[in-house]
Design a protein around this motif. Structure first.
Motif, mmCIF file in Angstrom:
data_model
loop_
_atom_site.group_PDB
_atom_site.id
_atom_site.type_symbol
_atom_site.label_atom_id
_atom_site.label_comp_id
_atom_site.label_asym_id
_atom_site.label_seq_id
_atom_site.Cartn_x
_atom_site.Cartn_y
_atom_site.Cartn_z
ATOM 1 N N GLN A 92 23.988 -7.712 47.243
ATOM 2 C CA GLN A 92 25.017 -6.613 46.427
ATOM 3 C C GLN A 92 26.511 -6.257 47.301
ATOM 4 O O GLN A 92 27.686 -6.069 47.013
ATOM 5 C CB GLN A 92 24.203 -5.300 46.712
ATOM 6 C CG GLN A 92 25.196 -3.761 45.726
ATOM 7 C CD GLN A 92 26.052 -4.079 44.693
ATOM 8 O OE1 GLN A 92 25.093 -4.237 43.960
ATOM 9 N NE2 GLN A 92 26.991 -3.858 44.638
ATOM 10 N N TRP A 93 25.912 -6.810 48.771
ATOM 11 C CA TRP A 93 26.845 -6.728 50.248
ATOM 12 C C TRP A 93 27.969 -7.749 49.518
ATOM 13 O O TRP A 93 29.362 -7.129 48.984
ATOM 14 C CB TRP A 93 26.388 -6.935 51.541
ATOM 15 C CG TRP A 93 27.210 -6.750 51.984
ATOM 16 C CD1 TRP A 93 27.673 -5.391 53.404
ATOM 17 C CD2 TRP A 93 27.790 -8.118 53.282
ATOM 18 N NE1 TRP A 93 28.742 -5.984 54.148
ATOM 19 C CE2 TRP A 93 28.366 -7.797 54.488
ATOM 20 C CE3 TRP A 93 28.051 -9.395 52.533
ATOM 21 C CZ2 TRP A 93 29.555 -7.754 54.790
ATOM 22 C CZ3 TRP A 93 29.155 -9.766 53.657
ATOM 23 C CH2 TRP A 93 29.275 -9.896 54.247
ATOM 24 N N LYS A 142 29.079 -8.645 46.580
ATOM 25 C CA LYS A 142 28.938 -8.239 45.266
ATOM 26 C C LYS A 142 30.549 -7.631 45.695
ATOM 27 O O LYS A 142 31.226 -7.706 45.204
ATOM 28 C CB LYS A 142 27.970 -8.047 44.951
ATOM 29 C CG LYS A 142 28.852 -7.541 42.798
ATOM 30 C CD LYS A 142 27.485 -6.838 42.043
ATOM 31 C CE LYS A 142 27.456 -8.225 40.794
ATOM 32 N NZ LYS A 142 26.149 -6.583 39.458
ATOM 33 N N ASP A 143 29.412 -6.709 46.711
ATOM 34 C CA ASP A 143 31.504 -5.382 46.980
ATOM 35 C C ASP A 143 32.236 -6.055 47.502
ATOM 36 O O ASP A 143 33.301 -5.613 47.946
ATOM 37 C CB ASP A 143 30.557 -4.453 47.669
ATOM 38 C CG ASP A 143 29.285 -3.783 46.736
ATOM 39 O OD1 ASP A 143 29.217 -3.692 45.423
ATOM 40 O OD2 ASP A 143 28.302 -3.120 47.642
ATOM 41 N N ASN A 155 35.065 -6.454 45.796
ATOM 42 C CA ASN A 155 36.138 -4.821 45.337
ATOM 43 C C ASN A 155 37.174 -5.046 46.097
ATOM 44 O O ASN A 155 37.614 -5.454 47.288
ATOM 45 C CB ASN A 155 35.473 -3.363 45.844
ATOM 46 C CG ASN A 155 33.718 -3.727 45.303
ATOM 47 O OD1 ASN A 155 34.116 -3.766 44.132
ATOM 48 N ND2 ASN A 155 32.784 -2.724 45.394
ATOM 49 N N GLN A 169 37.913 -3.392 49.689
ATOM 50 C CA GLN A 169 37.259 -3.952 51.200
ATOM 51 C C GLN A 169 38.641 -5.047 52.046
ATOM 52 O O GLN A 169 39.885 -5.768 51.230
ATOM 53 C CB GLN A 169 36.730 -4.808 50.705
ATOM 54 C CG GLN A 169 35.304 -4.248 49.929
ATOM 55 C CD GLN A 169 34.225 -3.671 51.118
ATOM 56 O OE1 GLN A 169 33.385 -4.733 51.954
ATOM 57 N NE2 GLN A 169 33.837 -2.597 50.426
ATOM 58 N N LYS A 224 35.773 -2.474 55.813
ATOM 59 C CA LYS A 224 35.734 -1.511 55.482
ATOM 60 C C LYS A 224 36.824 -0.372 56.642
ATOM 61 O O LYS A 224 36.989 -0.287 57.193
ATOM 62 C CB LYS A 224 35.327 -0.745 54.477
ATOM 63 C CG LYS A 224 33.509 -0.306 55.101
ATOM 64 C CD LYS A 224 32.995 -0.717 54.392
ATOM 65 C CE LYS A 224 30.964 -0.039 54.520
ATOM 66 N NZ LYS A 224 30.369 0.551 54.113
ATOM 67 N N GLN A 264 27.748 5.097 52.302
ATOM 68 C CA GLN A 264 28.252 5.984 51.765
ATOM 69 C C GLN A 264 29.530 6.912 51.498
ATOM 70 O O GLN A 264 28.660 7.932 52.052
ATOM 71 C CB GLN A 264 27.495 5.922 50.137
ATOM 72 C CG GLN A 264 26.787 5.213 49.137
ATOM 73 C CD GLN A 264 27.479 3.647 49.010
ATOM 74 O OE1 GLN A 264 29.405 3.984 48.353
ATOM 75 N NE2 GLN A 264 27.436 2.472 48.857
#
Length: 174
Positions: A34-35, A37-38, A41, A44, A62, A80
């Motif tokens: 997931q890191w 995949k993020d 975004n 980032q 970020k 988050q």
């Protein structure tokens, strides 16, 4: 005018595997799928570094509000941030250059990119954690204007299986 031997490029779905490999062979930490995949975004700050067209480094950061305390590496990955809180710092999550390519200006190029992106966001501080045993990295960052906090963050990397899980906090005003 010839082409620069060090270049930066965007992270894409086609080269994310390169990013994973650079991190896995360079850093003492591991990141979740997931890191990664993020990392794709648009919020980032991510770049891959190339030396003579070979991928040899990467950076991922970020925006954060430094009022949020990042007490552990796992907390950093899961954090988050409330969108209503204005970011006042850029937090570097990953900064790596393959060992054989260190000292060739690649880290400086990535750092310059990060500083430019930080300024574009009207943010004036860059912050990150460095493993306490990584004295070469701490010295490199200090040489490039970062200040090491006197405080040692105990057990920051505790779930990473490192023999010494502590970290330093380094920061630089832009």
């Amino acid at each position: 005018m010839g082409r620069d031997i060090v270049s930066l490029d965007d992270l894409t779905v086609n080269n994310i595997g390169v990013f994973k490999k650079i991190n896995s062979v360079t850093l003492p930490t591991s990141y979740s799928e997931q890191w990664y995949k993020d990392s794709l975004n648009t919020d980032q700050i991510v770049k891959l570094a190339y030396y003579s067209e070979l991928p040899v480094g990467a950076i991922k950061a970020k925006t954060i509000n430094s009022a949020h305390k990042i007490s552990t590496y796992e907390n950093m990955q899961q954090q988050q941030i409330n969108a209503k809180i204005v970011p006042n710092a850029v937090y570097v999550e990953s900064f790596a250059v393959l060992e054989a390519y260190r000292g060739l200006g690649i880290g400086e190029r990535l750092l310059k990119f990060l500083e430019e992106e930080t300024k574009k966001k009207f943010i004036h501080e860059i912050v990150f954690h460095v493993h306490i045993d990584n004295t070469a990295a701490v010295e490199w960052y200090e040489k490039h204007g970062f200040a090491k906090s006197e405080e040692v963050l105990k057990d920051y990397y505790k779930d990473q299986g490192l023999s010494n899980p502590d970290a330093f906090i380094l920061s630089k005003s832009i």
